[in-house]
Design an enzyme around this catalytic site. Structure first.
Site, PDB file in Angstrom:
ATOM      1  N   LYS A  52       0.834  -1.212   0.000  1.00 43.50           N
ATOM      2  CA  LYS A  52       0.000   0.000   0.000  1.00 43.50           C
ATOM      3  C   LYS A  52       0.869   1.263   0.000  1.00 43.50           C
ATOM      4  O   LYS A  52       0.628   2.180  -0.766  1.00 43.50           O
ATOM      5  CB  LYS A  52      -0.924   0.024   1.236  1.00 43.50           C
ATOM      6  CG  LYS A  52      -1.856  -1.179   1.342  1.00 43.50           C
ATOM      7  CD  LYS A  52      -2.842  -1.050   2.505  1.00 43.50           C
ATOM      8  CE  LYS A  52      -2.204  -1.001   3.872  1.00 43.50           C
ATOM      9  NZ  LYS A  52      -1.524  -2.249   4.283  1.00 43.50           N
ATOM     10  N   ARG A 111      -9.281   0.559   9.379  1.00 45.95           N
ATOM     11  CA  ARG A 111      -8.823  -0.804   9.659  1.00 45.95           C
ATOM     12  C   ARG A 111      -9.873  -1.607  10.400  1.00 45.95           C
ATOM     13  O   ARG A 111      -9.649  -2.780  10.681  1.00 45.95           O
ATOM     14  CB  ARG A 111      -7.573  -0.731  10.508  1.00 45.95           C
ATOM     15  CG  ARG A 111      -6.275  -0.942   9.700  1.00 45.95           C
ATOM     16  CD  ARG A 111      -5.181  -0.988  10.695  1.00 45.95           C
ATOM     17  NE  ARG A 111      -3.950  -1.571  10.349  1.00 45.95           N
ATOM     18  CZ  ARG A 111      -2.905  -0.937   9.833  1.00 45.95           C
ATOM     19  NH1 ARG A 111      -3.020   0.285   9.413  1.00 45.95           N
ATOM     20  NH2 ARG A 111      -1.760  -1.549   9.701  1.00 45.95           N
ATOM     21  N   ARG A 170      11.910  -6.216   4.589  1.00 46.36           N
ATOM     22  CA  ARG A 170      11.567  -4.816   4.295  1.00 46.36           C
ATOM     23  C   ARG A 170      12.467  -3.852   5.089  1.00 46.36           C
ATOM     24  O   ARG A 170      12.710  -4.031   6.275  1.00 46.36           O
ATOM     25  CB  ARG A 170      10.103  -4.542   4.662  1.00 46.36           C
ATOM     26  CG  ARG A 170       9.698  -3.103   4.433  1.00 46.36           C
ATOM     27  CD  ARG A 170       8.205  -2.920   4.383  1.00 46.36           C
ATOM     28  NE  ARG A 170       7.579  -2.933   5.685  1.00 46.36           N
ATOM     29  CZ  ARG A 170       6.287  -2.672   5.888  1.00 46.36           C
ATOM     30  NH1 ARG A 170       5.489  -2.439   4.851  1.00 46.36           N
ATOM     31  NH2 ARG A 170       5.776  -2.692   7.096  1.00 46.36           N
ATOM     32  N   ARG A 212      11.715  -1.557  10.511  1.00 44.93           N
ATOM     33  CA  ARG A 212      10.691  -1.152  11.471  1.00 44.93           C
ATOM     34  C   ARG A 212      10.649  -2.136  12.632  1.00 44.93           C
ATOM     35  O   ARG A 212      10.759  -3.343  12.427  1.00 44.93           O
ATOM     36  CB  ARG A 212       9.326  -1.126  10.765  1.00 44.93           C
ATOM     37  CG  ARG A 212       9.040   0.173  10.084  1.00 44.93           C
ATOM     38  CD  ARG A 212       7.774   0.134   9.280  1.00 44.93           C
ATOM     39  NE  ARG A 212       6.618  -0.423   9.987  1.00 44.93           N
ATOM     40  CZ  ARG A 212       5.383  -0.410   9.502  1.00 44.93           C
ATOM     41  NH1 ARG A 212       5.146   0.129   8.315  1.00 44.93           N
ATOM     42  NH2 ARG A 212       4.385  -0.933  10.180  1.00 44.93           N
ATOM     43  N   ARG A 249       0.168  -9.207  13.463  1.00 45.88           N
ATOM     44  CA  ARG A 249      -0.451  -8.173  12.616  1.00 45.88           C
ATOM     45  C   ARG A 249      -1.316  -8.822  11.540  1.00 45.88           C
ATOM     46  O   ARG A 249      -2.372  -8.299  11.183  1.00 45.88           O
ATOM     47  CB  ARG A 249       0.631  -7.291  11.984  1.00 45.88           C
ATOM     48  CG  ARG A 249       1.254  -6.333  13.011  1.00 45.88           C
ATOM     49  CD  ARG A 249       2.586  -5.788  12.568  1.00 45.88           C
ATOM     50  NE  ARG A 249       2.507  -4.893  11.439  1.00 45.88           N
ATOM     51  CZ  ARG A 249       3.518  -4.665  10.594  1.00 45.88           C
ATOM     52  NH1 ARG A 249       4.683  -5.270  10.773  1.00 45.88           N
ATOM     53  NH2 ARG A 249       3.361  -3.846   9.596  1.00 45.88           N
TER      54      ARG A 249
END
Ligand code: AMP
Length: 208
Positions: free
Chosen positions: A13, A88, A127, A154, A165
């Site tokens: 996204k 969300r 990532r 992160r 998550r």
């Protein structure tokens, strides 16, 4: 144009939103970015949000809805927004409908970037993001290819938090797919292609 980007964490996204901003100058609002900035500045909001974020859980709806209500009043949003990571939950989606209706800015589409969960776990493990410009890359990028800045991982991209998550996504956020299908706003994009190919599909889907 007002667009909601839907999809699991790591579906792409943020990457697609960055491209829409770069090519079409759209206004990108990422609730995750807003919360991370609040955490690193140590604000009251950041202190409240940190424990939820570290665990990979959702920050309470009322906090997020207040942030978005305020953000959508700002003038840079008037020409349209790409919402990334919001809504969300169904409560957030209903609140967003109310905000957009009162601002007389209808939602054009909810774009679902669809990726298999096992691909997501692998993607998030590698990532990396640029500390300076926010560029999203991988562990192959030793420095940011965009600005030469330092790349970091992160805190919530470790495997345990990622699994949580994804569970939270399935339970709380995936029902929004039916919500937006029911409003005839849902567009599904295959997010397993390269970022360039996904972007070409996004442009086509939005008639850009
Ligand atoms: P993201 O960068 O979108 O993956 O968000 C990172 C974290 O911020 C999430 O795991 C949540 O803890 C929190 N967060 C971001 N957006 C929301 C939202 N709309 N509702 C609740 N929590 C959120």
């Amino acid at each position: 144009m007002n667009i909601v980007l839907l999809g699991a964490p790591g579906a792409g996204k943020g990457t697609q939103a960055d491209r829409l901003v770069e090519k079409y100058g759209m206004c990108h609002i990422s609730t995750g970015d807003i919360l991370r900035a609040a955490v690193s500045e140590g604000t009251k909001l950041g202190k409240k949000a940190k424990k939820f974020m570290d665990a990979g859980d959702l920050v309470p709806d009322d906090l997020i809805i207040d942030i978005m209500r305020e953000r959508l009043q700002q003038p840079d949003t008037e020409k349209g927004v790409i919402l990334d990571g919001f809504p969300r939950t169904t409560t957030q989606a209903v609140a967003l409908d109310g905000m957009l209706t009162s601002l007389k800015r209808p939602l054009d589409a909810a774009l679902l970037i669809d990726v298999d969960p096992e691909i997501i776990v692998k993607r998030l493990a590698s990532r990396r993001q640029c500390k300076d410009c926010g560029y999203i890359g991988t562990d192959a990028d030793k420095v940011c290819p965009n600005c030469g800045g330092e790349m970091y991982q992160r805190e919530d991209d470790n495997e345990k938090t990622v699994r949580n998550r994804l569970d939270v996504y399935q339970k709380s956020t995936a029902p929004l797919i039916d919500y937006y299908r029911g409003c005839d706003k849902l567009i599904t994009i295959n997010g397993e292609k390269t970022p360039d190919e996904v972007f070409a599909d996004v442009e086509k889907a939005l008639n850009l």
